[in-house]
Design a protein around this motif. Structure first.
Motif, mmCIF file in Angstrom:
data_model
loop_
_atom_site.group_PDB
_atom_site.id
_atom_site.type_symbol
_atom_site.label_atom_id
_atom_site.label_comp_id
_atom_site.label_asym_id
_atom_site.label_seq_id
_atom_site.Cartn_x
_atom_site.Cartn_y
_atom_site.Cartn_z
ATOM 1 N N ALA A 72 29.067 38.004 80.989
ATOM 2 C CA ALA A 72 29.105 37.192 79.768
ATOM 3 C C ALA A 72 27.903 36.251 79.682
ATOM 4 O O ALA A 72 27.161 36.244 78.686
ATOM 5 C CB ALA A 72 30.408 36.405 79.713
ATOM 6 N N VAL A 73 27.682 35.442 80.720
ATOM 7 C CA VAL A 73 26.609 34.435 80.627
ATOM 8 C C VAL A 73 25.230 35.065 80.725
ATOM 9 O O VAL A 73 24.272 34.570 80.119
ATOM 10 C CB VAL A 73 26.785 33.328 81.690
ATOM 11 C CG1 VAL A 73 28.091 32.580 81.457
ATOM 12 C CG2 VAL A 73 26.720 33.869 83.099
ATOM 13 N N SER A 92 36.407 31.523 75.809
ATOM 14 C CA SER A 92 36.236 32.031 74.441
ATOM 15 C C SER A 92 35.170 33.120 74.397
ATOM 16 O O SER A 92 35.274 34.075 73.616
ATOM 17 C CB SER A 92 35.874 30.885 73.494
ATOM 18 O OG SER A 92 34.605 30.327 73.808
ATOM 19 N N LEU A 93 34.148 33.003 75.243
ATOM 20 C CA LEU A 93 33.112 34.040 75.325
ATOM 21 C C LEU A 93 33.667 35.315 75.945
ATOM 22 O O LEU A 93 33.468 36.417 75.414
ATOM 23 C CB LEU A 93 31.938 33.514 76.139
ATOM 24 C CG LEU A 93 30.832 34.501 76.512
ATOM 25 C CD1 LEU A 93 30.199 35.127 75.275
ATOM 26 C CD2 LEU A 93 29.768 33.793 77.358
ATOM 27 N N GLU A 94 34.370 35.172 77.061
ATOM 28 C CA GLU A 94 34.941 36.340 77.734
ATOM 29 C C GLU A 94 35.959 37.064 76.861
ATOM 30 O O GLU A 94 36.057 38.294 76.898
ATOM 31 C CB GLU A 94 35.602 35.911 79.044
ATOM 32 C CG GLU A 94 34.632 35.454 80.104
ATOM 33 C CD GLU A 94 35.338 34.968 81.364
ATOM 34 O OE1 GLU A 94 34.648 34.747 82.368
ATOM 35 O OE2 GLU A 94 36.577 34.822 81.343
ATOM 36 N N SER A 95 36.700 36.305 76.063
ATOM 37 C CA SER A 95 37.733 36.935 75.235
ATOM 38 C C SER A 95 37.132 37.854 74.176
ATOM 39 O O SER A 95 37.753 38.843 73.774
ATOM 40 C CB SER A 95 38.604 35.863 74.575
ATOM 41 O OG SER A 95 37.861 35.108 73.636
ATOM 42 N N LEU A 96 35.922 37.546 73.713
ATOM 43 C CA LEU A 96 35.258 38.422 72.746
ATOM 44 C C LEU A 96 34.936 39.776 73.387
ATOM 45 O O LEU A 96 35.097 40.828 72.759
ATOM 46 C CB LEU A 96 33.968 37.769 72.234
ATOM 47 C CG LEU A 96 34.122 36.521 71.367
ATOM 48 C CD1 LEU A 96 32.757 35.920 71.061
ATOM 49 C CD2 LEU A 96 34.859 36.841 70.074
ATOM 50 N N MET A 143 34.261 43.922 71.985
ATOM 51 C CA MET A 143 32.850 43.838 71.600
ATOM 52 C C MET A 143 31.969 44.165 72.803
ATOM 53 O O MET A 143 32.355 43.935 73.951
ATOM 54 C CB MET A 143 32.526 42.428 71.100
ATOM 55 C CG MET A 143 33.264 42.021 69.842
ATOM 56 S SD MET A 143 32.808 40.349 69.270
ATOM 57 C CE MET A 143 31.175 40.674 68.604
ATOM 58 N N THR A 144 30.786 44.698 72.547
ATOM 59 C CA THR A 144 29.829 44.869 73.638
ATOM 60 C C THR A 144 29.412 43.487 74.117
ATOM 61 O O THR A 144 29.425 42.521 73.331
ATOM 62 C CB THR A 144 28.580 45.644 73.184
ATOM 63 O OG1 THR A 144 27.853 44.839 72.237
ATOM 64 C CG2 THR A 144 28.958 46.983 72.559
ATOM 65 N N PRO A 145 29.033 43.351 75.386
ATOM 66 C CA PRO A 145 28.638 42.028 75.874
ATOM 67 C C PRO A 145 27.525 41.377 75.057
ATOM 68 O O PRO A 145 27.570 40.169 74.808
ATOM 69 C CB PRO A 145 28.195 42.313 77.307
ATOM 70 C CG PRO A 145 29.010 43.488 77.715
ATOM 71 C CD PRO A 145 29.108 44.341 76.482
#
Length: 293
Positions: free
Chosen positions: A53-54, A262-266, A271-273
């Motif tokens: 994610a990051v 919230s980022l990981e949940s997307l 969704m693609t990373p």
């Protein structure tokens, strides 16, 4: 005299044309000037959800600044080797002081620590669904049949796997630690959870699994995984020297549990990373602009 003047004019024209051609060649040749070269950033990542994610967030942000960014997925051991040699520039998921201690101690002379970016408590351990009626690692011994004598782990080079192997010895557990990957572990957890079956897995926070499933960490009286840790960004020292502006941005990078969740949940939502990173950045532009100043 007139002939000489005409010759002089022709020579002047030829000189001007030659100068123009040289200028075009300099601007359009195969070797660009240093000012026009795009700097490349090689980010190494382990296939763990927070790292994926990051790393993608910073790929998008640095590309917005005009950098060329390559993401390279590796297991932990070769990733640290690449970071030490300078084949990789940045790694954003180093757990210290325990999980990656051996790698840090070995390679720290060639690495810079940009500090902790995850502001909530980072921890790891063995996890079971809350419907499973045990609460401690010590309870595993009497419940071997319930778990088929297996602890489902991730990639073999991960620090959590080495710690789990030590835990099995320390508690004298007759269990096999299954080597797989984060994705395979999550698939096994999902299937067991849907079927209300018992399973014990290696897990860590931050991770979206704790939002999706009702899970609990098993108490570990012997503290096999140590205390809570910090998640650090590391960089090759030569990269830092050559790219102080990127170093400054990465040192400003901070996320709390809600923000990384919230980022990981997307990503978990399908969704693609990279697309998830773009969507998340759009929704959190004020936050990311603070890192980029």
């Amino acid at each position: 005299m007139k002939l000489l003047k005409n010759q002089w004019k022709r020579n002047l024209i030829l000189v001007i044309v030659a100068m123009l051609m040289m200028g075009l060649a300099a601007g359009c040749g195969t070797t660009p000037s240093k000012s026009s070269e795009k700097k490349t950033v090689n980010i190494g990542y382990v296939n763990w959800v927070e790292d994926v994610a990051v790393s993608n967030v910073w790929k998008v942000l640095l590309e917005e600044k005009g950098y060329v960014v390559n993401l390279k997925s590796l297991e932990v051991a070769p990733l640290f080797v690449g970071l030490n040699k300078g084949n990789l520039d940045v790694f954003m998921d180093c757990w210290l002081p325990n999980t990656h201690k051996a790698y840090w101690d070995k390679y720290k002379d060639n690495l810079d620590d940009y500090g902790i970016w995850y502001t909530s408590e980072a921890k790891m351990g063995l996890v079971v669904p809350k419907y499973v009626n045990i609460n401690s690692v010590e309870d595993l011994k009497a419940n071997k049949q319930l778990f088929d004598g297996k602890i489902t782990g991730i990639d073999p080079g991960a620090g959590i796997m080495k710690m789990t192997a030590e835990l099995v010895k320390n508690y004298d557990l007759d269990y096999e630690v299954i080597q797989s990957s984060e994705a395979a572990m999550l698939t096994a957890l999902d299937k067991a959870y849907r079927d209300k079956q018992a399973i014990v897995v290696t897990a860590w926070s931050p991770h979206w699994m704790f939002a999706k499933y009702d899970l609990k960490y098993l108490e570990d009286p012997k503290k096999s995984y140590g205390e809570a840790e910090g998640i650090h960004t590391l960089a090759n020292k030569e990269f830092t020297k050559k790219n102080p502006e990127i170093a400054k941005m990465l040192k400003s990078f901070k996320l709390d549990d809600q923000q990384i969740g919230s980022l990981e949940s997307l990503i978990n939502g399908g969704m693609t990373p990279e697309d998830a990173a773009k969507e998340w950045i759009k929704d959190n532009r004020a936050l990311v602009d603070g890192w980029m100043k």
